[in-house]
Design an enzyme around this catalytic site. Structure first.
Site, PDB file in Angstrom:
ATOM      1  N   ASN A  99       0.827  -1.221   0.000  1.00  0.00           N
ATOM      2  CA  ASN A  99       0.000   0.000   0.000  1.00  0.00           C
ATOM      3  C   ASN A  99       0.851   1.256   0.000  1.00  0.00           C
ATOM      4  O   ASN A  99       0.703   2.154   0.816  1.00  0.00           O
ATOM      5  CB  ASN A  99      -1.018   0.002   1.160  1.00  0.00           C
ATOM      6  CG  ASN A  99      -0.379   0.068   2.529  1.00  0.00           C
ATOM      7  OD1 ASN A  99       0.767  -0.334   2.703  1.00  0.00           O
ATOM      8  ND2 ASN A  99      -1.119   0.569   3.502  1.00  0.00           N
ATOM      9  N   ASP A 157      -3.618  -5.303   1.725  1.00  0.00           N
ATOM     10  CA  ASP A 157      -3.338  -4.598   2.959  1.00  0.00           C
ATOM     11  C   ASP A 157      -4.595  -4.145   3.662  1.00  0.00           C
ATOM     12  O   ASP A 157      -5.542  -4.900   3.773  1.00  0.00           O
ATOM     13  CB  ASP A 157      -2.368  -3.435   2.751  1.00  0.00           C
ATOM     14  CG  ASP A 157      -1.810  -3.082   4.100  1.00  0.00           C
ATOM     15  OD1 ASP A 157      -2.232  -2.080   4.673  1.00  0.00           O
ATOM     16  OD2 ASP A 157      -1.036  -3.888   4.622  1.00  0.00           O
ATOM     17  N   ASP A 282       3.416  -5.375  11.918  1.00  0.00           N
ATOM     18  CA  ASP A 282       2.555  -4.405  11.229  1.00  0.00           C
ATOM     19  C   ASP A 282       3.101  -2.990  11.447  1.00  0.00           C
ATOM     20  O   ASP A 282       2.338  -2.045  11.672  1.00  0.00           O
ATOM     21  CB  ASP A 282       1.096  -4.527  11.671  1.00  0.00           C
ATOM     22  CG  ASP A 282       0.156  -3.725  10.776  1.00  0.00           C
ATOM     23  OD1 ASP A 282       0.609  -3.203   9.727  1.00  0.00           O
ATOM     24  OD2 ASP A 282      -1.039  -3.597  11.129  1.00  0.00           O
TER      25      ASP A 282
HETATM   26  O1  DOR Z   1      -3.187   0.302  11.450  1.00  0.00           O
HETATM   27  C1  DOR Z   1      -2.968   0.028  10.289  1.00  0.00           C
HETATM   28  N1  DOR Z   1      -2.185   0.807   9.517  1.00  0.00           N
HETATM   29  N2  DOR Z   1      -3.537  -1.046   9.770  1.00  0.00           N
HETATM   30  C2  DOR Z   1      -3.487  -1.299   8.467  1.00  0.00           C
HETATM   31  O2  DOR Z   1      -4.047  -2.277   8.071  1.00  0.00           O
HETATM   32  C3  DOR Z   1      -2.784  -0.392   7.537  1.00  0.00           C
HETATM   33  C4  DOR Z   1      -1.752   0.367   8.262  1.00  0.00           C
HETATM   34  C5  DOR Z   1      -1.152   1.504   7.503  1.00  0.00           C
HETATM   35  O3  DOR Z   1      -0.866   1.364   6.294  1.00  0.00           O
HETATM   36  O4  DOR Z   1      -0.918   2.539   8.111  1.00  0.00           O
END
Ligand code: DOR
Length: 410
Positions: A99, A157, A282
């Site tokens: 992403n 994502d 993450d």
């Molecule tokens: O908290 C999140 N941030 N969850 C996600 O699924 C995407 C991510 C982001 O790209 O900042």
């Protein structure tokens, strides 16, 4: 990323690689980027010596879920700063989410990420590609071409693939291309649907950042039936419940949100029972100004590469409810298995990707000292036990005592 040719002797550490059945005091000799010898008192040659007495000598950690933000959002993070954060946390390999801006949905875009990583990364970077073009949930990307270009998995994502028919075609196309699918879960109903589609299509699916007891249960049931389903938990979801979050602090805002204490207990059991085989950070960097708005307006996401192992160690291993064995597997062989990559390991002839970890080292989390560009960490000010002391990538000592040693272009 460059590989070192120097000899390094890691002396007297607790060699710990559960997937290989290794646990004992010994030495590791690194030569020409690979593990040349391992075991009791290996012969030394002139070179760097790392005294590992009292330390765990671990295979380099692998994080299969990080956001490096490059290209397009370099104000949040770059491949350099994100991988410097990785090696500070003992991670020698990361799989990065697609992403970016634009999303990584074509072989050309994937090749561009790989090219930047080759020039500037401090750790090994394995890019994921999008499942759908533009991550719009409609047309599938070309999994075969993307896999040939080096994609290790496909993920949309934060956006899950809502359309059932699109997901059905994604499973069958992923099977044809031999490309793992790592799916962002959006509650138990979506997991149930995707497990059924995986069974129907005869392919594996992996669920990112599982946070609810019901989600872990469904994955456990699927695995018990012999289906190829797997799941990961983040350190923050395994350590914190919604009750731990001060109201209104955007550094505790992430997707999925922190859940209940009952869910945290279920995630802990799922790690112990081998239902969740992966711990992934993450790592989701956002700039301090983006997070400095109201909670409602702040983007979701927290960073985790520099705290992951210490958070899990403090909250789960020191608490006595998850073994070092399960934690290290979930940060090494677990993700490698899901991605079909060679597991990082303490084996003669293997690339010398290694982390030295002090299980007694206590430290206070100070985000302003992070290597990441971002500061959105929910553990700021926390005292953690367990500290990564040194990291080797491809035989080079790239981090020692918190200092990054000349890797990754500035
Ligand atoms: O908290 C999140 N941030 N969850 C996600 O699924 C995407 C991510 C982001 O790209 O900042």
């Amino acid at each position: 990323m460059t590989h070192g040719g120097n000899n390094v002797l890691i002396r007297g550490g607790r060699l710990f690689d559960p997937a290989a059945g290794i646990d004992g005091i010994g030495d590791v000799l690194v030569r020409d980027g690979v593990i040349a010898a391992i075991g009791g008192a290996v012969e030394s040659r002139p070179g760097e010596v790392l005294d590992a007495a009292g330390l765990y000598v671990l295979p380099g950690l692998m994080d299969m879920h990080v956001h490096l933000r490059e290209p397009g959002q370099e104000h949040k993070e770059t491949i350099t700063t994100g991988t410097r954060a990785a090696i500070a946390g003992g991670f020698t390999a990361v799989a990065c989410e697609p992403n970016t801006v634009p999303p990584c949905d074509s072989p050309q875009r994937l090749a561009a990420v790989i090219a930047i990583a080759e020039r500037t990364a401090a750790a090994r970077v394995f890019p994921k590609c999008a499942i759908t073009v533009g991550q719009k949930g409609r047309a599938l990307t070309d999994f075969g071409a993307l896999r040939a270009a080096g994609a290790v998995a496909a993920s949309d994502d934060g956006l899950c693939v809502k359309g059932e028919e699109v997901m059905r075609r994604a499973v069958s196309s992923a099977r044809e291309a031999g490309l793992p699918l790592t799916l962002h879960v959006d509650g138990p109903a979506m997991i149930e649907r995707d497990i059924a589609l995986a069974a129907e299509g005869g392919w594996a699916v992996h669920f990112s950042h599982v946070s609810l007891a019901e989600e872990a249960e469904l994955i456990g049931e699927g695995r018990a039936k012999g289906l190829r389903v797997s799941g990961e938990v983040t350190p923050h979801h395994a350590a914190l419940s919604a009750d731990d979050a001060p109201g209104g602090d955007a550094n505790f805002k992430m997707t999925p949100p922190l859940a209940s204490a009952r869910d945290v207990a279920a995630l802990r059991r799922a790690l112990v029972d081998g239902v969740l085989t992966v711990i992934a950070s993450d790592h989701a960097p956002h700039s301090p100004s983006e997070k400095a708005v109201s909670y409602e307006d702040a983007p979701p996401g927290v960073i985790g590469l520099e705290t992951a192992l210490a958070v899990i160690w403090t909250h789960r291993v020191e608490a006595g409810d998850v073994s070092p064995d399960a934690v290290v597997r979930a940060l090494t062989s677990g993700p490698a298995e899901v991605l079909g990559l060679p597991a990082p390991g303490l084996r003669e002839g293997a690339p010398a990707d290694i982390a030295l970890f002090d299980p007694k080292g206590a430290w206070i989390v100070e985000p302003e000292r992070f290597n990441s560009k971002a500061r959105n960490c929910p553990f700021a000010g926390h005292r953690l036990q367990g500290k990564v002391i040194a990291t080797l990538v491809g035989g080079r000592v790239v981090m020692r005592e918190g200092g990054i040693l000349g890797v990754g272009a500035a």
